[in-house]
Design a protein around this motif. Structure first.
Motif: not given
Ligand SMILES: *Cc1c(COP(=O)(O)O)cnc(C)c1O
Length: 411
Positions: A85-93, A99-101, A245-247
């Motif tokens: 499968r492929t990561l998309t921007p919907e998988n991201c923060f 530290d914010e994450a 970044a968060v996935f």
């Protein structure tokens, strides 16, 4: 006088907070010190040029969604090594550093005063600082002893079965301060827990120093209970822009994006992050990484030759190494390590990090890999400093005082 009393008005857990401490609280960057304490990238930012940045729109708020930055992160981390499968921007923060994450995940999943997180010491200090700020309890399941510093998977699984209200488990891979990559099979066993309703968070701040395709980021497309955190602060040498970044699954990523301040990523940060993630930026990052690995290998060869340096603890998967300092009898010792840490900084201008109070790290210093010249200076300074520390041998009460000091250090 108004009846205001900060001691009864502010939240008790904030009044009692022990803030995150770094070695730079003790030794400032005065421009002459060699800073090997914070695992920054001594070779500089992953930028080939600044010419394509355009700051003509700084009077406007930044893009609240950062879709193109997220796409660049997804392209980097989609390797198809762990899933087709492929990561998309919907998988991201994206956040203000990881530290914010770390904090956003706590606020997203943990009810203050009730829920708890699981951590595996020795590990990164911000998980517990953020937990305390949010009035969230800590359950500790230490890593297995050095040098493996592997997850104690069976204890973790049974703790998650028997201790109520654990919502998040924070794992660090490669670990700080261990430098060890966690086994994918151990993480898989925890992700597949049969009864636990919670989230596995894997902090991959140092993943760019690990073998290619070690990142589990794309695995979030298979596991709805997996979150992978990354940062541009270490491998990319961009600590100053604050980009983490968060996935995660689209469901978790949506919650985090709904919670964030609308314009958390500034326009300059987004522009510089995009440059670092461009082909030219990636080429700079990889060239710097090659040099760091050369100096890391050099330290692994040269440090044990110095009288008073003990074993390498942990792994070689990061841009730092954890080494024991020995007393005159050849035993790992915190009094020696703390004295070396202080003298290195004060007399030699070389700042490293004392980690001797961390679980399973007796007598250890954590040393960031610097440039070739910095490594040369570190090796010389450390040899001299250890000889001085071993040579002095003060009176008994002096030793006792130092032992107390060693116990007082939180850093
Ligand atoms: C340095 C570090 C971070 C901090 O990352 P920022 O993106 O700079 O906030 C996160 N996790 C670990 C384990 C680190 O060592």
């Amino acid at each position: 006088m108004a009846p205001f009393n900060i001691k009864t008005c502010a939240r008790p857990n904030i009044l009692a907070l022990e803030p995150y401490r770094c070695a730079r609280d003790d030794y400032k960057d005065d421009g002459t010190n060699i800073l090997l304490d914070a695992n920054e990238n001594a070779y500089g930012p992953s930028l080939s040029s600044l010419s394509s940045t355009n700051f003509n729109s700084l009077h406007r708020y930044p893009d609240p969604h950062q879709a193109s930055l997220k796409q660049a992160l997804c392209n980097l981390r989609t390797t198809h090594a762990h899933t087709s499968r492929t990561l998309t921007p919907e998988n991201c923060f994206v956040g203000v550093g990881s530290d914010e994450a770390i904090d956003a995940l706590l606020r997203c999943f943990c009810v203050p005063g009730i829920d708890r997180i699981l951590v595996c010491p020795p590990t990164y200090g911000m998980y517990s600082v953020s937990a305390h700020i949010n009035d969230v309890g800590l359950i500790k399941v230490p890593l297995l002893p050095a040098p493996s510093f592997a997850l104690d998977t069976s204890s973790i699984i049974s703790t998650l079965s028997t201790s109520p209200n654990i919502k998040l488990a924070y794992f660090c891979s490669p670990g700080n301060p261990t430098g060890s990559l966690l086994a994918k099979s151990d993480i898989a066993a925890i992700l597949g827990h049969e009864t636990w309703n919670g989230v596995v968070v894997v902090d991959e701040a140092y993943i760019d120093f690990a073998p290619d395709e070690a990142s589990l980021a794309e695995w979030v497309t298979e596991w709805p209970n997996l979150v992978v955190m990354q940062t541009l602060s270490k491998g990319f040498g961009m600590a100053g822009i604050r980009l983490g970044a968060v996935f995660a699954s689209p469901e978790i990523a949506t919650l985090l994006n709904n919670m964030k301040a609308p314009y958390n990523i500034s326009t300059p940060t987004a522009a510089l992050a995009s440059l670092a993630l461009s082909d030219a930026g990636l080429a700079v990052m990889r060239a710097h990484r090659t040099k760091i690995v050369e100096q890391r290998d050099r330290l692994v060869r040269e440090l044990p030759k110095i009288e008073g340096v003990g074993r390498l603890r942990g792994g070689e998967m990061s841009n730092f190494l954890l080494f024991e300092m020995l007393d005159k009898d050849g035993k790992p010792d915190n009094v020696t390590a703390l004295a070396v840490y202080e003298r290195l900084a004060e007399a030699k201008g070389v700042v490293v990090r004392f980690r001797g109070k961390e679980h399973g790290c007796l007598g250890c210093l954590r040393i960031t890999v610097g440039t070739e010249e910095e490594t040369t200076r570190l090796l010389e300074a450390l040899a001299k400093t250890l000889a001085e520390v071993h040579g002095q041998g003060g009176p008994e009460e002096d030793e006792e005082k130092k032992e107390t000091e060693a116990n007082d250090v939180i850093a």
